[in-house]
Structure formats: C-alpha cells, structure tokens
Design a protein around this motif. Structure first.
Motif, mmCIF file in Angstrom:
data_model
loop_
_atom_site.group_PDB
_atom_site.id
_atom_site.type_symbol
_atom_site.label_atom_id
_atom_site.label_comp_id
_atom_site.label_asym_id
_atom_site.label_seq_id
_atom_site.Cartn_x
_atom_site.Cartn_y
_atom_site.Cartn_z
ATOM 1 N N LEU A 185 0.831 -1.208 0.000
ATOM 2 C CA LEU A 185 0.000 0.000 0.000
ATOM 3 C C LEU A 185 0.865 1.258 0.000
ATOM 4 O O LEU A 185 0.535 2.250 -0.655
ATOM 5 C CB LEU A 185 -0.929 -0.015 1.212
ATOM 6 N N VAL A 186 1.980 1.225 0.720
ATOM 7 C CA VAL A 186 2.928 2.341 0.689
ATOM 8 C C VAL A 186 3.539 2.470 -0.704
ATOM 9 O O VAL A 186 3.683 3.584 -1.239
ATOM 10 C CB VAL A 186 4.018 2.156 1.758
ATOM 11 N N ASP A 187 3.880 1.347 -1.310
ATOM 12 C CA ASP A 187 4.417 1.384 -2.674
ATOM 13 C C ASP A 187 3.420 2.015 -3.640
ATOM 14 O O ASP A 187 3.815 2.707 -4.595
ATOM 15 C CB ASP A 187 4.770 -0.022 -3.150
ATOM 16 N N ASP A 188 2.126 1.779 -3.419
ATOM 17 C CA ASP A 188 1.103 2.406 -4.268
ATOM 18 C C ASP A 188 1.168 3.927 -4.169
ATOM 19 O O ASP A 188 1.049 4.632 -5.179
ATOM 20 C CB ASP A 188 -0.296 1.924 -3.861
ATOM 21 N N VAL A 189 1.336 4.430 -2.945
ATOM 22 C CA VAL A 189 1.431 5.879 -2.764
ATOM 23 C C VAL A 189 2.615 6.436 -3.545
ATOM 24 O O VAL A 189 2.511 7.454 -4.246
ATOM 25 C CB VAL A 189 1.548 6.244 -1.269
ATOM 26 N N VAL A 190 3.745 5.770 -3.435
ATOM 27 C CA VAL A 190 4.938 6.214 -4.154
ATOM 28 C C VAL A 190 4.699 6.166 -5.657
ATOM 29 O O VAL A 190 5.029 7.114 -6.392
ATOM 30 C CB VAL A 190 6.150 5.352 -3.762
ATOM 31 N N ALA A 191 4.110 5.073 -6.147
ATOM 32 C CA ALA A 191 3.876 4.929 -7.584
ATOM 33 C C ALA A 191 2.906 5.990 -8.103
ATOM 34 O O ALA A 191 3.111 6.564 -9.186
ATOM 35 C CB ALA A 191 3.341 3.535 -7.880
#
Length: 298
Positions: free
Chosen positions: A75-81
């Motif tokens: 979910l954190v990776d989604d924010v970054v992406a």
C-alpha cells in the motif's frame, strides 16, 4: 481521472491548478476518494493540486484477489507509484482510517518526499500496538478486526438485506448520498472482499519508527474504533513539529461529519509548514521543513 501504475490503474478525484501545491488524500474503509469531497473543494480553492485516489481494491483496475497483495508495504508502494506518475517529488499527505495507517507508514518510510503529514482518527501504529497490549478499552474497540477476517462470512453478513450491516457502519454521520454511493461501489463483484483484504493481509514485516515530518493528528472523542490511550500516546512517536487536535462530540467520520473544522486545521497546518504559503510549490519547498517551531501539544 485515471492514474496508471505498474500495479494497475487507479481511479481518482482531482481538483485545483496543475501547478498548485500537491496534496494526496487517502480514504479508509468502507469508503472511496469521495469521502474527501469537502476537503478537495477547500484545498483547491486555496490553489492546491489535490488528488484523492480510490485505493488498492477500491479501484477496479487494481483489485488483486490475494490478501497478501494488500500488505502495508504494498500500500505504501502504491502511494509512491501514484505520486511518481503525477510527477510529485514532494507532497503533503493526508489520510483517514486505513488511509491514515498508510499515511503513517509512508511518512516513516519516505520522509524526504512527505512535506507534511495529516492523519485523521488513526493513531500512530506504534501507539496503537502498545495500546492493544496494555489497554483493555482499545482491545475491546479493535475486536471487530478479528471478526472481519472471516471470509466469505463477513461479506455475506455485510451485504445481506440491501447491505444493512454495511450501512450501519456509517452510524448516520455520513451523508446519505455518500453512504449510498459507497454501498453501490462495494457491492460490485469482488469489491468488498478486496476492501476487507486490508484486514486479512497479515502483520507488517517490521516496526515503524518515529515520524520526523511536520504532523497534524486529529482525533474525535466519539470514535468507536480508536480510544484515548493510543490517541494521546501518538505524540510520543513524532519527533517533527506536532499538533494534536481533539474534536469533542464527533464520531469516527470526521471528514464528513466535521468538514469545516477539519478544513481549518488542515489549511492552518499546510500554511504553517510551507515556506511560501499554501499555494507555492517551488523547488526550495520540496523538502520537509524540519526547522519549523513545534506546534502546541494537547
């Protein structure tokens, strides 16, 4: 708007001038980006570029079936992406409920990109973990999380009788039109299971540390999910400038029940921690302002 990433396509609400100060809004369960409509309007009116995505599982284009695909690190990776696709090297991050948890973890993992953090309702994960070990009140409040891990029994209960149980979660504090929109959205095939997979994804791999970026935390006294123990303890987990605001008599659904109060707090927070005010997005303003004077603690 649609935001294409390697994980899939996120649906999102966007407003404000493209050159405005970037603000990302993360919703919780069981809602969508629509939960932020009053904040979107207020921020855009101040010249911010505001984006409120429907998060993983809520966007049909990013709806994997396995619970492990909803791990907090993903979910954190989604924010970054999402922010990279938007071209945001730094941004203000706002989250409520599960979106608040993602916001805490993102600020902890990427302090160089998060200009300011605003979390609504959800205490710092470390404070919540401590309360679950030591505070009987918080353990009782969090019991529902264990119940919701049952599948497909939870989905069947929530959607039975025109989603009567799902509708009760809004406690009459969410506008009826919004509640109806959330129920329609989560009644799509696979949507509610995807949303509940956030609860079924397992524990984080590691521990979250203290937060270094300027942080506003707003908690309400009638929140049924998060009690006073972790709320008051959250300040111990923030080393950056910190402001803790208590909203008396307000339920868990702060963005929709008390939008004017939250908007004022949010705009004050952005104004206090932007070198050139709310609207500016100059290169000099890309990093968090760690030198700002600490705000008051309640």
């Amino acid at each position: 708007m649609s935001i294409s990433t390697a994980a899939g396509v996120f649906d999102a609400i966007a407003a404000g001038p493209p050159e405005g100060r970037p603000v990302l809004l993360l919703h919780g369960f069981p809602q969508t980006g629509l939960a932020w409509q009053r904040q979107i309007t207020a921020l855009a009116a101040q010249g911010c570029r505001v984006v409120a995505p429907d998060q993983r599982g809520y966007s049909p284009g990013v709806r994997p079936k396995r619970p492990e695909d909803y791990h907090i690190s993903v979910l954190v990776d989604d924010v970054v992406a999402i922010t990279e696709e938007l071209g945001w090297s730094a941004f203000d991050l706002v989250g409520h409920d599960w979106g608040g948890a993602v916001a805490w973890w993102t600020a902890g993992a990427h302090p160089g990109r998060v200009r300011t953090l605003t979390v609504v309702s959800t205490p710092h994960p470390g404070a919540l973990a401590d309360a679950l070990r030591t505070d009987e009140d918080q353990r009782a409040r969090s019991h529902y999380m264990r119940d919701w891990r049952e599948t497909p029994a939870t989905e069947d209960r929530m959607l039975a009788d025109d989603a009567e149980l799902l509708r009760t979660l809004y406690a009459g504090k969410v506008p009826q039109a919004s509640a109806d929109a959330y129920v329609r959205h989560l009644s799509q095939p696979g949507a509610l299971t995807a949303a509940l997979n956030w609860y079924r994804s397992g524990r984080p791999d590691g521990a979250i540390g203290v937060i270094e970026v300027p942080t506003l935390y707003a908690w309400s006294t009638q929140d049924t999910a998060f009690g006073p123990a972790p709320a008051r303890d959250t300040g111990r987990w923030v080393n950056g400038p910190y402001r803790f605001e208590i909203l008396p008599g307000v339920s868990h659904w702060i963005p929709e029940e008390a939008p004017e109060t939250l908007n004022r707090l949010l705009l004050d927070h952005l104004q206090a921690h932007g070198k050139h005010g709310i609207t500016a997005n100059s290169p000099d303003d890309d990093a968090p302002d760690g030198g700002a004077e600490d705000a008051h603690r309640q």
